[in-house]
Scaffold this motif. Structure first.
Motif, PDB file in Angstrom:
ATOM      1  N   ASN A   1       0.835  -1.208   0.000  1.00 10.61           N
ATOM      2  CA  ASN A   1       0.000   0.000   0.000  1.00 10.61           C
ATOM      3  C   ASN A   1       0.867   1.253   0.000  1.00 10.61           C
ATOM      4  OD1 ASN A   1      -2.541  -1.176  -0.176  1.00 10.61           O
ATOM      5  ND2 ASN A   1      -2.624  -1.504   2.028  1.00 10.61           N
TER       6      ASN A   1
ATOM      7  N   ASN B   1      -1.479   3.843  -5.958  1.00 12.75           N
ATOM      8  CA  ASN B   1      -1.266   3.023  -4.778  1.00 12.75           C
ATOM      9  C   ASN B   1      -0.729   1.682  -5.259  1.00 12.75           C
ATOM     10  OD1 ASN B   1      -1.265   1.933  -2.213  1.00 12.75           O
ATOM     11  ND2 ASN B   1      -3.434   1.408  -2.268  1.00 12.75           N
TER      12      ASN B   1
ATOM     13  N   ILE C   1      -0.134  -1.659  -4.328  1.00 20.23           N
ATOM     14  CA  ILE C   1      -0.594  -2.522  -3.247  1.00 20.23           C
ATOM     15  C   ILE C   1       0.471  -3.548  -2.889  1.00 20.23           C
ATOM     16  CG2 ILE C   1      -2.393  -4.166  -2.563  1.00 20.23           C
ATOM     17  CD1 ILE C   1      -4.231  -2.445  -4.508  1.00 20.23           C
TER      18      ILE C   1
END
Length: 148
Positions: free
Chosen positions: A100, A111, A113
């Motif tokens: 993240n 973002n 992840i």
């Protein structure tokens, strides 16, 4: 899930690694510049290119295709052990530290992840038969979303 991205996945990962001290911009003339295309100099550098990703099928509700783009991280070094050590350090950083993680490029935010390696760090030999520069690579798939 990646959806449409304004910037390429290799550029996004490159900026994320640079922002977190894993290398420098090629124009900064620092140690371990990270580029998205190969250059002749310096000897010690990192190149991130796109490679085959992975499709996880599509959603039942609207048919959206879930894709994870692929990247290849290539480390070049004049000294074999130095290159291998840097490649392992980058792989470990991707494995353990990217979760993240936000990055912004030209006003667009992403973002990341995670970055999931799909293999181990491996030597692919010398850059050319006449070269003394060694190459090491690892491949990964990236889960990433653009947030604006």
């Amino acid at each position: 899930m990646s959806g449409l991205l304004t910037h390429s996945v290799n550029e996004i990962l490159r900026r994320l690694l640079i922002n977190n001290g894993q290398g420098t911009l090629p124009t900064a003339n620092g140690s371990w510049p990270i580029g998205i295309e190969r250059h002749d100099t310096p000897d010690n550098c990192v190149t991130i290119t796109e490679t085959t990703g992975r499709s996880d099928g599509r959603t039942m509700t609207d048919g959206e295709v879930i894709e994870h783009p692929g990247v290849q991280v290539e480390v070049r070094s004049a000294i074999r052990n130095t290159g291998f050590t840097k490649a392992k350090a980058l792989a470990t950083y991707c494995d353990e530290s990217i979760y993240n993680s936000g990055v912004t490029i030209e006003g667009k935010s992403y973002n990341v992840i995670n970055v999931s390696r799909v293999g181990v760090v491996m030597s692919i030999g010398r850059e050319t038969p006449e070269s003394r520069r060694e190459l090491f690579t690892f491949n990964a798939v990236v889960t990433i979303v653009q947030t604006n």
